[in-house]
Enzyme design. Structure first.
Site, PDB file in Angstrom:
ATOM      1  N   LYS A  99       0.851  -1.201   0.000  1.00  8.20           N
ATOM      2  CA  LYS A  99       0.000   0.000   0.000  1.00  8.20           C
ATOM      3  C   LYS A  99       0.881   1.244   0.000  1.00  8.20           C
ATOM      4  O   LYS A  99       1.820   1.354   0.785  1.00  8.20           O
ATOM      5  CB  LYS A  99      -0.897   0.008   1.246  1.00  8.20           C
ATOM      6  CG  LYS A  99      -1.769   1.246   1.357  1.00  8.20           C
ATOM      7  CD  LYS A  99      -2.770   1.112   2.485  1.00  8.20           C
ATOM      8  CE  LYS A  99      -2.323   1.644   3.818  1.00  8.20           C
ATOM      9  NZ  LYS A  99      -2.170   3.093   3.896  1.00  8.20           N
ATOM     10  N   ASP A 105     -14.020  14.573  -3.782  1.00 11.50           N
ATOM     11  CA  ASP A 105     -14.128  15.849  -4.509  1.00 11.50           C
ATOM     12  C   ASP A 105     -15.386  15.778  -5.360  1.00 11.50           C
ATOM     13  O   ASP A 105     -16.165  14.823  -5.232  1.00 11.50           O
ATOM     14  CB  ASP A 105     -12.858  16.041  -5.374  1.00 11.50           C
ATOM     15  CG  ASP A 105     -12.490  17.510  -5.552  1.00 11.50           C
ATOM     16  OD1 ASP A 105     -13.391  18.301  -5.906  1.00 11.50           O
ATOM     17  OD2 ASP A 105     -11.310  17.861  -5.360  1.00 11.50           O
ATOM     18  N   ARG A 150       3.521  -1.244  10.532  1.00 14.37           N
ATOM     19  CA  ARG A 150       4.739  -1.310  11.343  1.00 14.37           C
ATOM     20  C   ARG A 150       5.213  -2.698  11.767  1.00 14.37           C
ATOM     21  O   ARG A 150       6.433  -2.922  11.836  1.00 14.37           O
ATOM     22  CB  ARG A 150       4.567  -0.385  12.556  1.00 14.37           C
ATOM     23  CG  ARG A 150       4.641   1.079  12.163  1.00 14.37           C
ATOM     24  CD  ARG A 150       4.035   2.006  13.180  1.00 14.37           C
ATOM     25  NE  ARG A 150       2.583   1.942  13.179  1.00 14.37           N
ATOM     26  CZ  ARG A 150       1.799   2.747  13.887  1.00 14.37           C
ATOM     27  NH1 ARG A 150       2.341   3.665  14.675  1.00 14.37           N
ATOM     28  NH2 ARG A 150       0.491   2.634  13.821  1.00 14.37           N
ATOM     29  N   THR A 172     -11.483   5.899  11.237  1.00  8.89           N
ATOM     30  CA  THR A 172     -11.475   5.290  12.573  1.00  8.89           C
ATOM     31  C   THR A 172     -10.957   6.259  13.637  1.00  8.89           C
ATOM     32  O   THR A 172     -11.051   5.981  14.821  1.00  8.89           O
ATOM     33  CB  THR A 172     -10.626   4.006  12.590  1.00  8.89           C
ATOM     34  OG1 THR A 172      -9.382   4.284  11.952  1.00  8.89           O
ATOM     35  CG2 THR A 172     -11.325   2.874  11.877  1.00  8.89           C
ATOM     36  N   LYS A 215      -7.593   8.086  -0.993  1.00  7.31           N
ATOM     37  CA  LYS A 215      -8.912   8.483  -0.464  1.00  7.31           C
ATOM     38  C   LYS A 215      -9.463   9.727  -1.159  1.00  7.31           C
ATOM     39  O   LYS A 215      -9.701  10.771  -0.540  1.00  7.31           O
ATOM     40  CB  LYS A 215      -8.826   8.744   1.054  1.00  7.31           C
ATOM     41  CG  LYS A 215      -8.371   7.543   1.874  1.00  7.31           C
ATOM     42  CD  LYS A 215      -8.411   7.850   3.364  1.00  7.31           C
ATOM     43  CE  LYS A 215      -7.901   6.721   4.223  1.00  7.31           C
ATOM     44  NZ  LYS A 215      -6.430   6.521   4.188  1.00  7.31           N
ATOM     45  N   ASP A 239      -3.625   4.333  -1.757  1.00  8.04           N
ATOM     46  CA  ASP A 239      -4.533   4.762  -0.680  1.00  8.04           C
ATOM     47  C   ASP A 239      -4.547   6.288  -0.604  1.00  8.04           C
ATOM     48  O   ASP A 239      -3.950   6.886   0.289  1.00  8.04           O
ATOM     49  CB  ASP A 239      -4.036   4.133   0.628  1.00  8.04           C
ATOM     50  CG  ASP A 239      -4.868   4.512   1.834  1.00  8.04           C
ATOM     51  OD1 ASP A 239      -6.015   4.963   1.676  1.00  8.04           O
ATOM     52  OD2 ASP A 239      -4.356   4.353   2.966  1.00  8.04           O
TER      53      ASP A 239
HETATM   54  O1  C5P Z   1       1.508   0.450  11.170  1.00  8.65           O
HETATM   55  P1  C5P Z   1       0.049   0.079  11.108  1.00  8.65           P
HETATM   56  O2  C5P Z   1      -0.188  -1.421  10.927  1.00  8.65           O
HETATM   57  O3  C5P Z   1      -0.739   0.638  12.253  1.00  8.65           O
HETATM   58  O4  C5P Z   1      -0.450   0.774   9.769  1.00  8.65           O
HETATM   59  C1  C5P Z   1      -1.783   0.672   9.340  1.00  8.65           C
HETATM   60  C2  C5P Z   1      -1.943   1.310   8.004  1.00  8.65           C
HETATM   61  O5  C5P Z   1      -3.337   1.346   7.712  1.00  8.65           O
HETATM   62  C3  C5P Z   1      -1.450   2.738   7.918  1.00  8.65           C
HETATM   63  O6  C5P Z   1      -1.013   2.970   6.569  1.00  8.65           O
HETATM   64  C4  C5P Z   1      -2.675   3.565   8.223  1.00  8.65           C
HETATM   65  O7  C5P Z   1      -2.652   4.821   7.618  1.00  8.65           O
HETATM   66  C5  C5P Z   1      -3.756   2.699   7.569  1.00  8.65           C
HETATM   67  N1  C5P Z   1      -5.101   2.886   8.127  1.00  8.65           N
HETATM   68  C6  C5P Z   1      -5.406   2.714   9.458  1.00  8.65           C
HETATM   69  N2  C5P Z   1      -6.682   2.936   9.912  1.00  8.65           N
HETATM   70  C7  C5P Z   1      -7.636   3.302   9.052  1.00  8.65           C
HETATM   71  C8  C5P Z   1      -7.354   3.475   7.709  1.00  8.65           C
HETATM   72  C9  C5P Z   1      -6.050   3.259   7.269  1.00  8.65           C
HETATM   73  O8  C5P Z   1      -4.545   2.341  10.251  1.00  8.65           O
HETATM   74  N3  C5P Z   1      -8.871   3.468   9.490  1.00  8.65           N
END
Ligand code: C5P
Length: 239
Positions: A37, A69, A214, A123, A66, A64
């Protein structure tokens, strides 16, 4: 999208400010084992080259960005994303039916048409924050409303939190893709995520794709971390 039929559910988030760092992680991953992603930070710094470079290395890319517009502008952005060769892209469902239908129409006939999904409620918003922007009735109801509108507008799925997977799967059926961040292997650091699930429990609840950031680059062996997540997903899907 029926999770039991999805042989590659893992999407690794390349959340880096520089393309070199993203490619250094990608070099340690197998495009047969996971998708990747690209989000707003990397895209804003590295541009379309970030997508084309990863596609050239064999990765299926979820772009991603989003989009949100007026319909004509979002349609053009979706066409541009499809031209880059991405595998999946997304819009905000809050842009409304006309915007989402324009996005679907823009992708019609695109070679290797990407999957198009929508974000319902971020979220990071709770009931009080939604109320402040004029949406009463709470997060759960708004997620259900926007997910149903997304499906009615012809899109392929939504992004949802682990807590939303089971009710959305029950309500929207197996053909709809549920893409779920907030996933942490058992014992991994939770970081700033609040509502989390393990890969196995998210798949068992009915997720189609898991977005994991991460925990993968932080592992001593990122490819082994991916393999362990895939193993857990396979077990959950065959249970
Ligand atoms: O590092 P981690 O596993 O927390 O990363 C989650 C990924 O999913 C990040 O790129 C974050 O921006 C994305 N994301 C999220 N919650 C959302 C939408 C996208 O954590 N509601």
């Amino acid at each position: 999208m029926n999770p039991k039929q999805n042989s590659k559910p893992l999407i690794v988030a390349l959340d880096y400010p520089a393309l070199d760092d993203a490619l250094a992680l990608a070099d340690r991953l197998d495009p047969q084992a996971c998708r990747v992603k690209i989000g707003k930070e990397l895209f804003t710094r590295a541009g379309p080259q970030a997508v084309s470079t990863l596609v050239a290395r064999g990765f299926e890319v979820f772009l991603d960005l989003k989009f949100h517009d007026i319909p004509n502008t979002v349609a053009g952005a979706c066409r541009a994303a499809a031209d880059l060769g991405c595998w999946m892209l997304n819009v905000h469902a809050g842009g409304g039916r006309a915007m989402m239908e324009a996005a679907v129409a823009a992708l019609d006939g695109a070679p290797g048409r990407p999957l198009l999904i929508a974000v319902t409620v971020l979220t990071s918003l709770d009931d009080a924050a939604l109320g402040e922007v004029g949406v009463g009735g709470g997060v759960a109801g708004q997620v259900e409303r926007l997910a149903a509108l997304t499906r009615a507008s012809g899109l392929d799925g939504v992004v949802c939190s682990p807590l939303e997977i089971a009710p959305l799967r029950a309500r929207l059926g197996d053909a709809f893709a549920l893409v779920t961040p907030g996933v942490r292997p058992a014992g991994a650091s939770v970081d700033d995520q609040i509502r989390i699930a393990t890969p196995g429990s998210a798949m068992a609840a009915g997720a189609s794709f898991l977005v994991v950031g991460r925990p993968v680059p932080r592992a001593a062996d990122p490819a082994a971390a991916v393999a362990a997540i895939n193993d857990e997903c396979r077990k959950a899907a065959s249970a």
